[in-house]
Write a protein that holds these residues in place. Structure first.
Motif, PDB file in Angstrom:
ATOM      1  N   TYR A 142       0.804  -1.220   0.000  1.00  0.00           N
ATOM      2  CA  TYR A 142       0.000   0.000   0.000  1.00  0.00           C
ATOM      3  C   TYR A 142       0.842   1.278   0.000  1.00  0.00           C
ATOM      4  O   TYR A 142       0.311   2.366  -0.186  1.00  0.00           O
ATOM      5  N   GLY A 143       2.149   1.162   0.249  1.00  0.00           N
ATOM      6  CA  GLY A 143       2.990   2.341   0.445  1.00  0.00           C
ATOM      7  C   GLY A 143       3.072   3.233  -0.782  1.00  0.00           C
ATOM      8  O   GLY A 143       3.073   2.767  -1.919  1.00  0.00           O
ATOM      9  N   THR A 144       3.155   4.535  -0.542  1.00  0.00           N
ATOM     10  CA  THR A 144       3.384   5.502  -1.621  1.00  0.00           C
ATOM     11  C   THR A 144       4.653   6.271  -1.290  1.00  0.00           C
ATOM     12  O   THR A 144       4.997   6.380  -0.113  1.00  0.00           O
ATOM     13  N   PRO A 145       5.366   6.857  -2.266  1.00  0.00           N
ATOM     14  CA  PRO A 145       5.055   6.831  -3.694  1.00  0.00           C
ATOM     15  C   PRO A 145       5.201   5.449  -4.315  1.00  0.00           C
ATOM     16  O   PRO A 145       5.963   4.619  -3.845  1.00  0.00           O
ATOM     17  N   ARG A 146       4.445   5.269  -5.394  1.00  0.00           N
ATOM     18  CA  ARG A 146       4.551   4.056  -6.188  1.00  0.00           C
ATOM     19  C   ARG A 146       4.248   4.395  -7.643  1.00  0.00           C
ATOM     20  O   ARG A 146       3.649   5.426  -7.933  1.00  0.00           O
TER      21      ARG A 146
END
Ligand code: IPM
Ligand code: MG
Length: 360
Positions: A142-146
């Motif tokens: 779920y982590g951003t940035p992506r």
């Protein structure tokens, strides 16, 4: 008791195994005089085809209204080239997030009747009884940035692994509580020799341990854990780890159980005011498009997920035990699908479902 259950059969063999899981749920409820109210929703590839979205808003509403959700599997080959945003899997990640089910419990047991189904030597596998607790709402999933940006040689793919102290602490607490009810040993899995997220993970695990003096905590690096799982699985009781490590190691667990079709899972979040856990229940296996629609998928992972649902979302431990017992007796009678390599002719998905109902 009235059980309001949402089913999300999803794609591929998800449909077949969910049908049998529902059959078992209805049978056990009849036996114990509970009523089940079933609602069916769309998730995954089928939902994209019918609504344009992998998790339509209506599915989210249904899941939030239900007491518990029983899922099949998602994923269809026609989306293989699609970006993550437009894939069936996005629906699964969406429903996990919207329900806030942050702890994914994946028990791995080596049933006596299945010892020969594992490619590993019998003496290694025998007696394995562990639970992987996989963090399910955070980390690199779920982590951003992506995303993918730039062009040519400079084109770059980016994902972010990130965890807060609160996210780590709550899943560790869940794992410690489980370990407390079992053999009182918790293994925290990380990559703290390289990753900052893992260094924080290890620190928080140690802090949480202070509240559980009766449970022994050990730390293990994820690469070594992958090796220990097949070298000496009996050394493990409860394992806790971040999202992607748990995804990977739980498939390895399938080798211990004889087939990935055997593995159930329970994803749980906060407790509701009535004390039950918000829960999403699904087999660990995927949609297996190669055998979909052939009535040969193993429904026992899905049926085991019903047992987990009865236990965690409804507090019906006797009912859950009866289902687990029925699974074991069907295994002992050799009434299994082809993946478990029975001595005689393999049963179909539906026949295994029937056999479990009969054993109830
Ligand atoms: C699982 C599956 C999913 C995951 C996929 C289908 C998105 O592999 O539940 O283990 O990676 O979480
Ligand atoms: Mg997986």
């Amino acid at each position: 008791m009235q059980l309001n259950v949402l089913t999300l059969p999803g794609d591929g063999i998800g449909v077949e195994v969910t049908r049998e899981a529902v059959r078992v749920l209805e049978a056990v409820c009849r036996k114990f005089q509970h009523t089940v109210k079933l609602t069916e929703g769309l998730l995954g590839g089928i939902a994209i085809h019918k609504t344009g979205q992998a998790m339509p808003p209506q599915t989210a509403e249904l899941a939030l209204d239900a007491d518990a959700t029983l899922m099949g599997a998602v994923g269809l080959p026609e989306f293989d080239e699609a970006p993550p945003e437009r894939r069936p899997e996005k629906g699964l990640l969406g429903i996990r997030k919207i329900l806030g089910v942050y702890a994914n419990l994946r028990p791995v047991r080596a049933y006596k009747a299945l010892i020969d189904s594992s490619p590993l030597k019998n003496h290694l596998v025998e007696g394995t009884d562990l639970i992987i607790v996989r963090e399910l709402n955070g980390g690199i999933y779920y982590g951003t940035p992506r995303g993918i940006s730039g062009e040519g040689e400079e084109e770059r793919g980016t994902n972010t692994m990130t965890y807060t102290r609160a996210e780590i602490a709550r899943v560790c607490r869940m794992a410690f509580n489980l370990a407390r009810q079992r053999r009182k040993k918790l293994t925290s899995v990380d990559k703290s020799n390289v990753l900052e997220t893992s260094q924080l993970w290890r620190r928080v695990a140690v802090e949480v341990a202070a509240g559980f003096p009766d449970v022994t905590l050990e730390h293990i690096l994820v690469d070594n854990c992958a090796m220990q799982l097949v070298l000496n699985p009996k050394r493990f009781d409860v394992l806790v780890m971040e999202n992607m490590f748990g995804d990977i190691l739980s498939d390895e667990g399938a080798v211990l159980a004889g087939s990935i079709g055997m593995l159930p899972s329970a994803s749980i979040g906060e407790r509701k005011p009535n004390g039950a856990w918000v829960g999403l229940y699904e087999p660990v296996h995927g949609s297996a498009p190669d055998i979909a629609g052939q009535n040969k998928a193993n429904p026992l992972g899905a049926i085991g997920s019903v047992a987990a649902m009865l236990e965690y979302s409804f507090g019906l431990t006797a009912e859950a035990a009866v289902v687990n017992h029925a699974i074991e007796s069907v295994l002992n009678a050799g009434k299994v699908t082809a993946d478990l390599k029975p001595a005689g002719a393999p049963l179909t998905t539906a026949q295994v479902g029937e056999a479990v109902c009969a054993a109830l």
